[in-house]
Design a protein around this motif. Structure first.
Motif, PDB file in Angstrom:
ATOM      1  N   LEU A 299       0.805  -1.226   0.000  1.00  0.00           N
ATOM      2  CA  LEU A 299       0.000   0.000   0.000  1.00  0.00           C
ATOM      3  C   LEU A 299       0.838   1.276   0.000  1.00  0.00           C
ATOM      4  O   LEU A 299       0.379   2.315  -0.486  1.00  0.00           O
ATOM      5  CB  LEU A 299      -0.930   0.009   1.219  1.00  0.00           C
ATOM      6  N   GLN A 303       1.746   1.435  -4.310  1.00  0.00           N
ATOM      7  CA  GLN A 303       0.337   1.838  -4.337  1.00  0.00           C
ATOM      8  C   GLN A 303      -0.200   1.945  -5.763  1.00  0.00           C
ATOM      9  O   GLN A 303      -1.310   1.495  -6.055  1.00  0.00           O
ATOM     10  CB  GLN A 303       0.154   3.169  -3.603  1.00  0.00           C
ATOM     11  N   SER A 304       0.566   2.545  -6.656  1.00  0.00           N
ATOM     12  CA  SER A 304       0.092   2.707  -8.039  1.00  0.00           C
ATOM     13  C   SER A 304      -0.112   1.350  -8.714  1.00  0.00           C
ATOM     14  O   SER A 304      -1.075   1.167  -9.486  1.00  0.00           O
ATOM     15  CB  SER A 304       1.084   3.554  -8.835  1.00  0.00           C
ATOM     16  N   PHE A 306      -0.918  -1.433  -7.147  1.00  0.00           N
ATOM     17  CA  PHE A 306      -2.117  -2.021  -6.542  1.00  0.00           C
ATOM     18  C   PHE A 306      -3.381  -1.402  -7.137  1.00  0.00           C
ATOM     19  O   PHE A 306      -4.376  -2.104  -7.394  1.00  0.00           O
ATOM     20  CB  PHE A 306      -2.077  -1.806  -5.027  1.00  0.00           C
ATOM     21  N   GLU A 307      -3.362  -0.100  -7.380  1.00  0.00           N
ATOM     22  CA  GLU A 307      -4.513   0.558  -8.005  1.00  0.00           C
ATOM     23  C   GLU A 307      -4.747   0.021  -9.414  1.00  0.00           C
ATOM     24  O   GLU A 307      -5.899  -0.176  -9.836  1.00  0.00           O
ATOM     25  CB  GLU A 307      -4.287   2.072  -8.052  1.00  0.00           C
ATOM     26  N   GLN A 308      -3.689  -0.229 -10.140  1.00  0.00           N
ATOM     27  CA  GLN A 308      -3.821  -0.781 -11.488  1.00  0.00           C
ATOM     28  C   GLN A 308      -4.460  -2.164 -11.436  1.00  0.00           C
ATOM     29  O   GLN A 308      -5.290  -2.516 -12.289  1.00  0.00           O
ATOM     30  CB  GLN A 308      -2.437  -0.857 -12.149  1.00  0.00           C
ATOM     31  N   ALA A 343      -4.388   4.724   3.033  1.00  0.00           N
ATOM     32  CA  ALA A 343      -3.857   4.308   1.728  1.00  0.00           C
ATOM     33  C   ALA A 343      -4.802   3.318   1.048  1.00  0.00           C
ATOM     34  O   ALA A 343      -5.038   3.406  -0.161  1.00  0.00           O
ATOM     35  CB  ALA A 343      -2.471   3.680   1.914  1.00  0.00           C
ATOM     36  N   PHE A 344      -5.377   2.380   1.816  1.00  0.00           N
ATOM     37  CA  PHE A 344      -6.284   1.385   1.232  1.00  0.00           C
ATOM     38  C   PHE A 344      -7.570   2.042   0.732  1.00  0.00           C
ATOM     39  O   PHE A 344      -8.021   1.778  -0.396  1.00  0.00           O
ATOM     40  CB  PHE A 344      -6.608   0.314   2.272  1.00  0.00           C
ATOM     41  N   CYS A 347      -7.051   3.865  -2.452  1.00  0.00           N
ATOM     42  CA  CYS A 347      -7.026   2.968  -3.617  1.00  0.00           C
ATOM     43  C   CYS A 347      -8.436   2.567  -4.032  1.00  0.00           C
ATOM     44  O   CYS A 347      -8.764   2.542  -5.227  1.00  0.00           O
ATOM     45  CB  CYS A 347      -6.197   1.720  -3.294  1.00  0.00           C
ATOM     46  N   LYS A 350     -10.128   5.751  -5.650  1.00  0.00           N
ATOM     47  CA  LYS A 350      -9.637   6.106  -6.985  1.00  0.00           C
ATOM     48  C   LYS A 350     -10.126   5.137  -8.055  1.00  0.00           C
ATOM     49  O   LYS A 350     -10.391   5.530  -9.195  1.00  0.00           O
ATOM     50  CB  LYS A 350      -8.099   6.140  -6.974  1.00  0.00           C
ATOM     51  N   THR A 351     -10.238   3.882  -7.697  1.00  0.00           N
ATOM     52  CA  THR A 351     -10.677   2.880  -8.682  1.00  0.00           C
ATOM     53  C   THR A 351     -12.191   2.675  -8.676  1.00  0.00           C
ATOM     54  O   THR A 351     -12.716   1.950  -9.526  1.00  0.00           O
ATOM     55  CB  THR A 351      -9.995   1.531  -8.376  1.00  0.00           C
TER      56      THR A 351
END
Length: 673
Positions: A299, A303-304, A306-308, A343-344, A347, A350-351
């Motif tokens: 995270l 992080q980027s 994980f978002e992807q 942070a979680f 994510c 954002k998604t």
């Protein structure tokens, strides 16, 4: 017993070699020393001098030889199968002739190795014992007696000599089906595991040795027969590792270590590992420590990436749902840490994953998907209430439509999660209205048993949370109680539909709003008197009648309804009718209760309790009860099964002395009947 270790023992005496015995001779490491030890098969001639240092658990007569290896003695190898030496203290020359040349060489190698490294406590020396098929018992003892030394040896040996020797023994023994050796290996590995050292466990569960470890662990005494479990088969064929993103090599090692250690704890060692075992807590400590490091790396450092991954979540829905479930199972407690939680949630936001999942559940009622959606919702609601409130405001219609779909689906295992979510929503006054409106809409539909049970539990929880009983809550309660009227009209009652209605009826009888149940008392009485109520429903009904007795106003109303239905002689209501058939009126005389005098009995419950307390006091004075004994006196005003009992000054429920451990019903037990 290893047949290859069979040998003859000779002693040189009177200028000739004499055959002393035939036995099985091995190198044994025990009690901090090395011995040449032989178990007797056939005794030819007695020679007690060569049996020294008697072991506590073995008779001296069972040994043909037991001599301590001395580094100062010169041992000689003659030919392919004879080893000889001179015991200077005993003034004896001894020779051993093995029938197996190969074993003779192995024996010679062990003998030489033990002479070179005879000091077990020397940290500069190599392993004092190199495992072989013949010395596994001694290896077990050495590990138990020298835990710090074996930890130091295993963690600093770059060649992994000790573990390589164990792997070689396992491979040979499994090929030859030497079950005794395989079981001994199992206990050696168990001793290593019980060292409770993280670095030793990392060695054992490393990519190089973990298959050997799980293979050895298959050979324990409980894992036999046709139901024998193959741990290696599961790990190599059934288990598949899926990497969602690129992580550091160190983090990848921790991921593999955690899974293998969890599998060892939960499956492999489950047959003898109990929850209070210190090693169980030690395993959990290692796993939790690694889990926090893994989550921080994912995270905070990746992080980027994980978002992807979350953006493509719906592409492989089944696999990704399994990942999210494992994710929560492993990392849920660490998401309470503020930095990781933020942070979680960032994510997820954002998604827009939560919205995507709810949209999918409306289209496809797949259990794994629905479970993941509800689990994610609960986690976010508990950890970040502001984000959840914003999500409800923006996706109100989608969320409630999805919840309604899940409630009326056949996936009853999800209902407990739905109850948790709705309960959380109704705790928050800002979004309570949404929950009440949704419940109203649900009651407008045709209910099934599981949906009715869930709705009843939700309404009861909301009633308990709210300080005041609002009009909306009264309407919701009436919706549930209407089930009684619906079931009354049916020839065959649905016990699964009746249960939530009876539970809510009982709850309301104990609440300050018991008057809500009055319009439904007639249906309740007719259902209970139908003669088709058994099992758990009967117990629920008896509980309701017990609570009704504690509410004088409701009791009077029930008695009136019972008489109207001409059921005053029914066993369930006979005592209640007798108890409330006569009442005291203003002029001091007694008069039979009339049906039209209902308003007279609409008094506060507290006003009715004082006469009852006086009656109890009178009974005690009349009988002059002795509080040092258990007194049982039947009271005709109570139910047939009830008895008047007095609490004893001794601990409740136990009679001491002659009738020790005899269980006695107490006053509290009466209340439960």
């Amino acid at each position: 017993m290893n047949s290859s270790s069979r040998a003859k023992v000779f002693v040189h005496s009177d200028q000739k070699w004499e055959d002393i015995c035939v036995g099985y001779v091995q190198i044994v490491h025990t009690d901090g020393a090395t011995y040449i030890r032989g178990i007797t098969e056939k005794q030819q001639k007695q020679c007690n001098n060569i049996v020294t240092h008697q072991h506590l658990n073995v008779n001296k007569e069972d040994w043909c030889i037991n001599l301590k290896v001395n580094p100062e003695i010169i041992y000689e190898q003659q030919g392919d199968n004879i080893i000889s030496w001179e015991e200077t203290e005993l003034k004896l020359q001894i020779a051993i002739s093995f029938i197996d040349n190969k074993y003779s060489q192995e024996f010679w190698n062990q003998l030489q190795n033990s002479r070179r490294h005879f000091r077990y406590d020397d940290p500069e020396s190599t392993y004092p014992i190199i495992p072989s098929q013949q010395n596994l018992e001694a290896v077990q003892l050495w590990i138990s007696d020298n835990p710090e030394l074996i930890i130091q040896k295993l963690t600093t040996d770059p060649n992994n000599t000790f573990l390589e020797a164990l792997a070689k023994i396992f491979q040979d023994s499994e090929t030859q089906q030497h079950l005794h050796t395989l079981e001994q290996l199992h206990y050696v590995i168990r001793n290593l595991i019980y060292l409770k050292n993280e670095n030793v466990l990392k060695k054992l569960l490393s990519d190089k040795f973990y298959m050997t470890l799980f293979g050895i662990m298959e050979y324990h005494s409980e894992n036999k027969g046709p139901q024998r479990v193959s741990y290696r088969n599961f790990l190599s064929e059934e288990l598949k590792f899926h990497q969602i993103t690129d992580l550091d090599h160190e983090i990848m090692e921790k991921i593999h270590f955690n899974y293998r250690l969890s599998y060892l704890k939960e499956s492999v060692m489950a047959y003898y590992l109990y929850l209070e075992d210190p090693i169980y807590n030690q395993f959990n400590f290692y796993i939790n420590s690694n889990n926090q490091s893994i989550l921080e790396s994912l995270l905070l450092n990746h992080q980027s990436q994980f978002e992807q991954y979350l953006l493509g979540f719906l592409d492989n829905l089944e696999l990704n749902c399994k990942f999210i479930n494992e994710f929560f199972l492993s990392f849920k407690q660490f998401l309470q840490i503020q930095s990781l939680n933020e942070a979680f949630v960032a994510c997820i936001g954002k998604t827009d994953l939560l919205r995507a999942l709810f949209s999918k559940t409306v289209e496809v009622q797949q259990q794994q998907l629905c479970f993941t959606t509800l689990q994610l919702t609960i986690m976010i609601g508990n950890s970040n209430s502001q984000y959840f409130q914003d999500f409800l405001k923006q996706n109100q219609q989608l969320f409630w439509k999805s919840m309604e779909t899940l409630l009326f689906s056949n996936m009853t295992t999800l209902h407990s999660m739905i109850i948790d979510i709705i309960q959380y929503i109704c705790q928050n006054q800002a979004i309570l209205g949404q929950g009440i409106d949704w419940l109203m809409k649900c009651f407008d539909q045709k209910l099934n048993a599981s949906a009715a049970a869930s709705l009843q539990e939700i309404v009861q929880l909301i009633c308990q949370q709210q300080k005041t009983f609002s009009k909306d809550l009264a309407v919701l309660s009436i919706h549930i109680l209407n089930i009684l009227k619906q079931q009354q009209k049916l020839a065959i009652k649905d016990k699964f539909m009746l249960m939530p209605a009876l539970k809510h009826f009982k709850y309301l009888c104990t609440s300050s709003c018991s008057q809500i149940v009055k319009p439904f008392c007639e249906s309740f009485i007719q259902i209970t008197a139908s003669g088709k109520i058994h099992g758990i429903l009967e117990g629920q009904i008896r509980d309701i009648i017990k609570y009704i007795k504690n509410n004088a106003t409701l009791s009077h109303y029930i008695v009136i309804e019972v008489k109207n239905l001409n059921l005053q002689d029914h066993p369930l209501y006979q005592k209640l009718v007798q108890q409330y058939s006569y009442v005291q009126i203003e002029d001091g005389s007694k008069s039979r209760m009339q049906m039209e005098d209902l308003k007279y009995y609409e008094n506060d419950d507290s006003e009715e309790q004082a006469p009852q307390q006086q009656t109890v006091q009178v009974i005690r004075e009349v009988y002059r009860l002795d509080f040092s004994k258990i007194v049982r006196q039947r009271n005709e005003d109570e139910e047939d099964e009830d008895e008047v009992k007095v609490r004893e000054t001794k601990p409740k429920g136990i009679v001491f002395g002659d009738n020790c451990f005899k269980r006695i019903k107490t006053d509290d037990d009466d209340d439960e009947n």
